[in-house]
Design a protein around this motif. Sequence first.
Motif, PDB file in Angstrom:
ATOM      1  N   LEU A  41       0.647  -0.934   0.145  1.00  0.00           N
ATOM      2  CA  LEU A  41       0.051  -0.044   0.101  1.00  0.00           C
ATOM      3  C   LEU A  41       0.799   1.062   0.102  1.00  0.00           C
ATOM      4  CD1 LEU A  41      -2.438  -0.835   2.818  1.00  0.00           C
ATOM      5  CD2 LEU A  41      -2.648  -1.365   0.193  1.00  0.00           C
ATOM      6  N   TYR A  42       2.141   1.145   0.304  1.00  0.00           N
ATOM      7  CA  TYR A  42       3.027   2.165   0.004  1.00  0.00           C
ATOM      8  C   TYR A  42       4.114   1.909  -0.125  1.00  0.00           C
ATOM      9  CZ  TYR A  42       4.415  -0.053   4.696  1.00  0.00           C
ATOM     10  OH  TYR A  42       4.588  -1.022   5.797  1.00  0.00           O
ATOM     11  N   GLY A  43       5.267   2.759  -0.486  1.00  0.00           N
ATOM     12  CA  GLY A  43       6.680   2.428  -0.864  1.00  0.00           C
ATOM     13  C   GLY A  43       7.621   3.592  -0.557  1.00  0.00           C
ATOM     14  N   PHE A  44       8.812   3.381  -0.957  1.00  0.00           N
ATOM     15  CA  PHE A  44      10.014   4.427  -0.541  1.00  0.00           C
ATOM     16  C   PHE A  44      10.109   4.851  -1.995  1.00  0.00           C
ATOM     17  CE2 PHE A  44      10.526   0.999   2.524  1.00  0.00           C
ATOM     18  CZ  PHE A  44      10.336   1.779   3.490  1.00  0.00           C
ATOM     19  N   SER A  45      11.086   5.936  -1.974  1.00  0.00           N
ATOM     20  CA  SER A  45      11.425   6.970  -2.869  1.00  0.00           C
ATOM     21  C   SER A  45      11.992   6.102  -4.191  1.00  0.00           C
ATOM     22  CB  SER A  45      12.347   8.143  -2.436  1.00  0.00           C
ATOM     23  OG  SER A  45      13.543   7.477  -2.190  1.00  0.00           O
ATOM     24  N   ASP A  46      12.860   4.807  -3.680  1.00  0.00           N
ATOM     25  CA  ASP A  46      13.467   4.308  -5.008  1.00  0.00           C
ATOM     26  C   ASP A  46      12.298   3.033  -5.493  1.00  0.00           C
ATOM     27  OD1 ASP A  46      13.022   2.284  -2.963  1.00  0.00           O
ATOM     28  OD2 ASP A  46      15.279   1.725  -2.654  1.00  0.00           O
ATOM     29  N   GLY A  47      11.116   3.060  -5.305  1.00  0.00           N
ATOM     30  CA  GLY A  47      10.076   2.314  -5.732  1.00  0.00           C
ATOM     31  C   GLY A  47       9.751   1.166  -4.938  1.00  0.00           C
ATOM     32  N   ARG A  48      10.670   0.612  -4.090  1.00  0.00           N
ATOM     33  CA  ARG A  48      10.449  -0.532  -3.367  1.00  0.00           C
ATOM     34  C   ARG A  48       9.256  -0.331  -2.401  1.00  0.00           C
ATOM     35  NH1 ARG A  48      15.621  -2.728  -0.711  1.00  0.00           N
ATOM     36  NH2 ARG A  48      16.074  -0.618  -0.016  1.00  0.00           N
ATOM     37  N   GLY A  49       8.723  -1.163  -2.060  1.00  0.00           N
ATOM     38  CA  GLY A  49       7.397  -1.252  -1.180  1.00  0.00           C
ATOM     39  C   GLY A  49       7.637  -1.795   0.180  1.00  0.00           C
ATOM     40  N   GLY A  50       6.946  -1.507   1.214  1.00  0.00           N
ATOM     41  CA  GLY A  50       6.894  -2.290   2.644  1.00  0.00           C
ATOM     42  C   GLY A  50       7.921  -2.670   3.132  1.00  0.00           C
TER      43      GLY A  50
END
Length: 387
Positions: free
Chosen positions: A63-72
């Motif tokens: 449902l969410y991710g980090f700035s590099d595109g990875r999530g959770g």
Amino acid sequence: MTTPRSVPKPVFTDAEAGAKEFPDSTARQFAYYTPQKRKRTHYEDVTVEVQPDPRHYLSQGWLYGFSDGRGGYPLDWTALKAWGQDRPEPERGPGSGGKGYEWPAHGWHEFRDPNQEWELSLYRYNSNVVRQVGQNIEAARQSKAFEQWNPNWVRFVESHVGAWMHVDHGLGLYLFANANRRAPTNMHNNAISVNSMHRIRSAQDLALYNLTLSEEIDGFDGAAHLEAWNRDPAWQGVRETAERLTAVDDWCEAVFAANVVFEPLVGELFRSHLVQQAAPRNGDFITPTIVGAEEYDYAERDLRYTRVMFGLLANDREFAHHNTTIMQEWLSLWVPRALSAARTLQPLWSQPDAKAPRFEDGLDRAKSRFTDLLAEFRLDTPKELTQ
């Protein structure tokens, strides 16, 4: 005369899903996971997969991710692996629902904390410890027990027992709290976060104890621990190692280095083989209760979950060799650092008037316990341990 207005009357109906009867509609336990034993425990119901996993049922991915595109919670936040984690994530699309791998989706989900820690157990345990510690100190205050201390022991406590609070604070706040965020399941998160709270509470116990002693003992220097931590040569090895630990990025390496290496070779050495041995001989029966609470935290609770966590990884059905190889590399890095830190503490053994047993005897016992721990993970004893 005004004519009454005609308005639609509200009609209340059951929502379709809520009105249906399912086979487990009256069940009092969750059924979406495989329990460790035949019967599901309350700990498992409130812990297992509270932190979700898209490999199992999240149809839309994280449902969410980090700035590099990875999530959770990326599984590559540690070099260690658990079976099944290299399988690709299930393809998602319209109408895919919760289709994914069967539970457990990968081996990380198999971990169960033997302490069965969750929010309520954390509050109960720590409140009991704080209450007992407070009662011990108040009883000592009322009985004037602090007046029985040897003057040289007062200096030892203000400088060296106080210095240990910096270790607890640093590891609790910057190592375990950070590792808790990076771990991939809520079972790991709970165990590690409780470990973090143990260390932070222990630091608080020592800080409050320091304030009490400043009020009860004439001439007690409540700031001496800062000078010891910042400048005393005996503490600089411990300080360097503790600060290196807080900088570890790999969450498994951080927990391994702290609980498997640093604590047996440095923490227990200082607490059990120096403070708790020397204190009663110098008229102090209060400090061992403060330090002993932390020793119990580690020996009976934090080390307990650590054994299970790394035991599963060392015997993983797919990555056992990979994991033991990585852990052996961690040992080659952290054992020399921990032993060097332990040996820099040696001058402290000669400072009390009534001495604790020899430093070398205490270190030998610490090494023996450490060797037994490594055998549980099928790891070789580092050569530095015999030097």
